[in-house]
Design an enzyme around this catalytic site. Structure first.
Site, PDB file in Angstrom:
ATOM      1  N   ASN A  95       0.796  -1.218   0.000  1.00 19.27           N
ATOM      2  CA  ASN A  95       0.000   0.000   0.000  1.00 19.27           C
ATOM      3  C   ASN A  95       0.834   1.277   0.000  1.00 19.27           C
ATOM      4  O   ASN A  95       0.347   2.332  -0.412  1.00 19.27           O
ATOM      5  CB  ASN A  95      -0.934  -0.007   1.219  1.00 19.27           C
ATOM      6  CG  ASN A  95      -1.668   1.298   1.385  1.00 19.27           C
ATOM      7  OD1 ASN A  95      -2.594   1.604   0.634  1.00 19.27           O
ATOM      8  ND2 ASN A  95      -1.247   2.102   2.356  1.00 19.27           N
ATOM      9  N   TYR A 160       4.475   9.866 -11.103  1.00 21.84           N
ATOM     10  CA  TYR A 160       3.488   9.072 -10.365  1.00 21.84           C
ATOM     11  C   TYR A 160       2.715   8.153 -11.302  1.00 21.84           C
ATOM     12  O   TYR A 160       2.614   6.941 -11.071  1.00 21.84           O
ATOM     13  CB  TYR A 160       2.535  10.004  -9.625  1.00 21.84           C
ATOM     14  CG  TYR A 160       1.434   9.286  -8.872  1.00 21.84           C
ATOM     15  CD1 TYR A 160       1.695   8.699  -7.648  1.00 21.84           C
ATOM     16  CD2 TYR A 160       0.145   9.189  -9.399  1.00 21.84           C
ATOM     17  CE1 TYR A 160       0.697   8.037  -6.941  1.00 21.84           C
ATOM     18  CE2 TYR A 160      -0.862   8.532  -8.709  1.00 21.84           C
ATOM     19  CZ  TYR A 160      -0.584   7.963  -7.475  1.00 21.84           C
ATOM     20  OH  TYR A 160      -1.579   7.298  -6.802  1.00 21.84           O
ATOM     21  N   LYS A 164       2.736   3.956 -11.513  1.00 21.13           N
ATOM     22  CA  LYS A 164       1.541   3.162 -11.238  1.00 21.13           C
ATOM     23  C   LYS A 164       1.151   2.311 -12.449  1.00 21.13           C
ATOM     24  O   LYS A 164       0.635   1.200 -12.291  1.00 21.13           O
ATOM     25  CB  LYS A 164       0.384   4.071 -10.824  1.00 21.13           C
ATOM     26  CG  LYS A 164       0.577   4.735  -9.462  1.00 21.13           C
ATOM     27  CD  LYS A 164       0.644   3.716  -8.333  1.00 21.13           C
ATOM     28  CE  LYS A 164       0.609   4.390  -6.971  1.00 21.13           C
ATOM     29  NZ  LYS A 164       0.610   3.402  -5.855  1.00 21.13           N
ATOM     30  N   VAL A 193      -8.799   9.945  -2.695  1.00 18.44           N
ATOM     31  CA  VAL A 193      -9.190   9.448  -1.375  1.00 18.44           C
ATOM     32  C   VAL A 193      -8.891  10.524  -0.336  1.00 18.44           C
ATOM     33  O   VAL A 193      -7.902  11.255  -0.442  1.00 18.44           O
ATOM     34  CB  VAL A 193      -8.428   8.153  -1.017  1.00 18.44           C
ATOM     35  CG1 VAL A 193      -8.920   7.576   0.309  1.00 18.44           C
ATOM     36  CG2 VAL A 193      -8.571   7.116  -2.127  1.00 18.44           C
ATOM     37  N   THR A 195      -7.176  11.336   2.263  1.00 20.60           N
ATOM     38  CA  THR A 195      -6.005  10.967   3.059  1.00 20.60           C
ATOM     39  C   THR A 195      -5.008  12.106   3.042  1.00 20.60           C
ATOM     40  O   THR A 195      -5.101  13.021   2.216  1.00 20.60           O
ATOM     41  CB  THR A 195      -5.318   9.713   2.501  1.00 20.60           C
ATOM     42  OG1 THR A 195      -4.642  10.054   1.275  1.00 20.60           O
ATOM     43  CG2 THR A 195      -6.303   8.584   2.251  1.00 20.60           C
TER      44      THR A 195
END
Length: 249
Positions: A95, A160, A164, A193, A195
């Site tokens: 994760n 990024y 991914k 999300v 976060t």
């Protein structure tokens, strides 16, 4: 490493999950969800204080392990600590990740490489280090946290997004290679999300076009993929984005 004493034979330790990036946000939510499902939890991160708080909140059947996912040596130490404490490792949740934004003209080699090292090299090192234990486990499962950035191209996300996309490929290859060993490998692809990875301004901007997911919603998807209900699922990509990838523009 912090946590309670060895409890290898407790009922909840039949399945043991190592979760990276578990100190806060999505990783902490995954740790809570799997712990509630009866897993013993090894929470791993580089944020020691936050990690300790996460594990303390779980109570028993949980330990904290310092882990820089880009270090092969630290991965070996984390697996060793897991086996010493719980006797086995059955489940790996890759994760941990970093979000790095920059236009291609302004991107640096160091910034680009760091994204790849954390987001793609880290999961590879984890799978490789965990493999001896996963080979021996019943219902062994790996889940890699990917991103909708590996489904749609977003400007200013060269490092990024490409890391991914590579993680999607690694997931597929690992699933094909490890299926004969009874090891399932899947990916969850979250959209935005709520976060700390997203600053408040970014969260507000993204929320204007659709609700952001909660960490618990991503954790529920991960929990399904490692559960018995998903025992015949491998090489799959579960998108959890509230329809973000369906919108144009």
């Amino acid at each position: 490493m912090t946590g309670p004493g060895t409890d290898t034979e407790t009922p909840g330790s039949r399945r043991v999950a190592l979760i990276t990036g578990a100190a806060r946000g999505q990783g902490a939510a995954i740790a809570r969800h799997l712990h509630a499902d009866g897993f013993a939890v090894v929470a791993a991160d580089v944020r020691r204080d936050e990690l300790a708080a996460t594990v303390d909140a779980l109570g028993g059947r949980a330990i904290a392990v310092d882990l820089d996912v880009t270090s092969a040596d630290q991965w070996e130490a984390a697996i060793r600590a897991t086996v010493e404490h719980f006797g086995r490792l059955t489940t790996l949740i890759n994760n941990a990740g970093v979000l790095h934004r920059a236009a291609i003209a302004e991107e640096t080699p160091a910034g680009f490489e760091r994204s790849w090292r954390v987001n793609c090299l880290g999961p590879f090192l984890g799978i490789r280090a965990a493999l001896p234990q996963l080979r021996e486990a019943d219902g062994a499962a790996v889940v890699n946290t990917c991103s909708t950035g590996a489904v749609r191209p977003f400007p200013n996300h060269a490092a990024y997004g490409s890391s991914k996309w590579a993680l999607r490929g690694l997931t597929q290859i690992a699933a094909a290679e490890l299926a004969p060993l009874g090891i399932r490998v899947n990916a969850v692809l979250p959209g935005p999300v709520q976060t700390p990875m997203l600053d408040p301004e970014t969260q507000q901007r993204l929320a204007a076009t659709g609700r952001l997911a909660t960490p618990d919603e991503i954790a529920a998807a991960v929990a399904f993929l490692v559960s018995d209900q998903a025992s015949h699922i491998t090489g799959s990509e579960l998108v959890v984005d509230g329809g973000q990838c369906l919108r144009i523009g």
